[in-house]
Motif scaffolding. Structure first.
Motif, short mmCIF file in Angstrom:
data_model
loop_
_atom_site.label_atom_id
_atom_site.label_comp_id
_atom_site.label_asym_id
_atom_site.label_seq_id
_atom_site.Cartn_x
_atom_site.Cartn_y
_atom_site.Cartn_z
N ALA A 308 -43.69 21.09 52.81
CA ALA A 308 -44.95 20.45 52.43
C ALA A 308 -46.07 20.84 53.38
O ALA A 308 -47.19 21.17 52.95
N SER A 311 -47.44 24.38 52.91
CA SER A 311 -47.98 24.73 51.60
C SER A 311 -49.46 25.10 51.72
O SER A 311 -50.17 24.58 52.60
N TYR A 314 -51.83 22.04 51.70
CA TYR A 314 -51.81 21.26 52.93
C TYR A 314 -52.63 21.96 54.02
O TYR A 314 -53.45 21.34 54.70
N TYR A 389 -49.33 13.09 51.56
CA TYR A 389 -49.20 14.35 50.83
C TYR A 389 -47.75 14.84 50.86
O TYR A 389 -47.18 15.25 49.84
N TYR A 393 -45.29 15.65 47.75
CA TYR A 393 -45.23 17.09 47.50
C TYR A 393 -44.01 17.47 46.66
O TYR A 393 -42.92 16.91 46.83
N ASN A 394 -44.20 18.43 45.78
CA ASN A 394 -43.11 18.97 44.96
C ASN A 394 -42.38 17.85 44.21
O ASN A 394 -41.16 17.72 44.27
#
Length: 459
Positions: A308, A311, A314, A389, A393-394
């Motif tokens: 995360a 990424s 981010y 976040y 995430y994902n």
């Protein structure tokens, strides 16, 4: 399920749907402790220094506006009844969870606490049998003069006050992350709110008395007019789960006091002076517990968190952005990078009328001054948004993996109320986990790092 907000940082996930008459309530209260000498201060002196306080502080006027909302209107003719409630709470106001490296001078503050933890000798009947038989085993005369005689220990964290060169982590008599008086009030309020919503009070006997103080019949979980061999706070009616932190265990205890205090007092009077009502709290070794994401138990969580933070989104928002660079530079001028602890540093101060650096003393002032920098709110968001976040995430992969075990714990209390045919083909592994008999009320006392990933895992 129907998910709806109650207020900032407090969410209710309530539901009664045909085959699933259940309710999950998430209660989130926060703010932190006073550190100018003594924690005890009259309530009428709380929250006086600043003109405006964030919802995070859960000051009385903010909590007065909070309530568990009514259910959606049901189709005509449909009769429903509430069988189970799972309540997940965040502990109340506490001291800092460690001596953060916030702005210069922050760590020199002293934290003294008046709210103490009491502990008792082991519970009966096992300990009574041991005491009565120990004398015959060559241990001397250790029998007590009076069956069930008990005493309490009051834990005072003052052993390092003398000599002065030694100290606790927070410099005074408080533990790290200890529940404080303001947190006591917050959780007492939460307990009373649950009482008002889910408990139908006992009728006075007056035929004209129709005021039961329960919100609606659809939300009645516990009817005090119905006779039962077990009290509502005794197992299996109540399942209470907490990790082994002082603030979570005591927060749940205070909430239960707000919810069932009068019933417990009546029970205590019936038992007499030598025996107290006992409520079981289910906990675990703190290092192994899963009420917060535990990367020691599940190392794969480290990989998911790193994915995360690496990424592109981010990095763009929380590393390279102009906002990130400006706030990083600001924190450096104040003593160093405290982003990871930023929310705790800020809320510990403002929620308890403590000093804020002048440059951060601008909460709520931007509305009156278009040129205000609004640094307080910006650093606060910069502190918690990166974590949020990563939790989402994902498709919330981190949160779902971290809280798989806790969802098993939660569902083990719920599924016994639901026809097996509706879930056995979806989650067949739960058949061996279902708790029987199931609780009417399940209370989980945790942290913001319990509630936030739980919400993320729900989408």
């Amino acid at each position: 399920f129907n998910m709806r907000p109650i207020c900032a940082k407090m969410t209710s996930w309530s539901s009664i749907r045909y085959m699933l008459p259940l309710s999950i309530v998430l209660l989130f209260t926060a703010c932190h402790g006073k550190g100018n000498g003594n924690d005890f201060e009259p309530m009428n002196k709380w929250y006086k220094r600043y003109e405006e306080y964030p919802e995070y502080c859960s000051i009385p006027s903010q909590m007065d506006k909070r309530a568990i909302p009514p259910l959606d209107k049901q189709p005509a003719g449909l009769q429903t009844s509430l069988l189970h409630v799972t309540a997940i709470i965040r502990h109340g106001a506490r001291t800092p969870y460690n001596n953060h490296a916030c702005w210069t001078g922050w760590g020199d503050q002293q934290w003294n606490c008046e709210l103490k933890t009491l502990t008792a000798p082991p519970s009966q009947p096992e300990i009574l049998l041991l005491e009565n038989s120990a004398a015959g085993a060559g241990a001397g005369n250790v029998e007590l003069n009076g069956e069930g005689a008990m005493f309490l220990f009051e834990k005072n964290y003052d052993a390092l006050m003398d000599p002065p060169q030694l100290r606790n982590v927070l410099n005074g008599t408080c533990q790290e992350g200890q529940l404080l008086m303001r947190g006591y009030v917050q959780e007492l309020y939460n307990g009373k709110m649950l009482r008002k919503t889910y408990v139908k009070e006992k009728n006075s006997g007056d035929e004209t008395d129709t005021d039961t103080d329960a919100g609606t019949d659809d939300l009645v979980l516990i009817d005090l007019n119905v006779e039962s061999d077990l009290r509502p706070y005794e197992e299996p009616n109540l399942y209470y789960r907490a990790d082994d932190d002082q603030r979570t265990v005591m927060s749940g205890q205070v909430l239960i006091r707000g919810l069932f205090g009068d019933l417990i007092q009546q029970h205590s009077q019936e038992l007499g002076t030598q025996t107290d009502p006992t409520i079981v709290v289910h906990t675990a070794d703190r290092s192994q517990d899963i009420l917060s994401p535990n990367e020691n138990v599940c190392p794969r969580l480290n990989d998911l968190y790193m994915e995360a933070t690496k990424s592109p989104e981010y990095i763009e928002n929380y590393v390279k952005s102009k906002e990130s660079q400006e706030l990083d530079a600001l924190m450096e001028t104040m003593g160093g990078d405290f982003r990871d602890q930023g929310e705790d540093c800020l809320m510990t101060s403002i929620c308890n009328d403590r000093d804020l650096p002048e440059i951060l003393n601008d909460y709520g002032k931007s509305n009156a001054n278009a040129n205000a920098n609004n640094y307080f709110d910006r650093i606060d968001k910069y502190s918690f948004k990166p974590y949020n976040y990563a939790m989402r995430y994902n498709d919330a992969a981190y949160s779902k993996l971290a809280f798989g075990p806790l969802w098993v714990n939660i569902l083990s209390n719920i599924l016994a109320h639901v026809p097996v045919s509706t879930w056995q083909n979806i989650i067949p592994q739960m058949k061996s986990e279902v708790r029987s008999p199931p609780p009417t009320l399940a209370l989980f006392s945790g942290h913001d790092t319990t509630i936030l990933p739980i919400l993320a895992s729900l989408g």
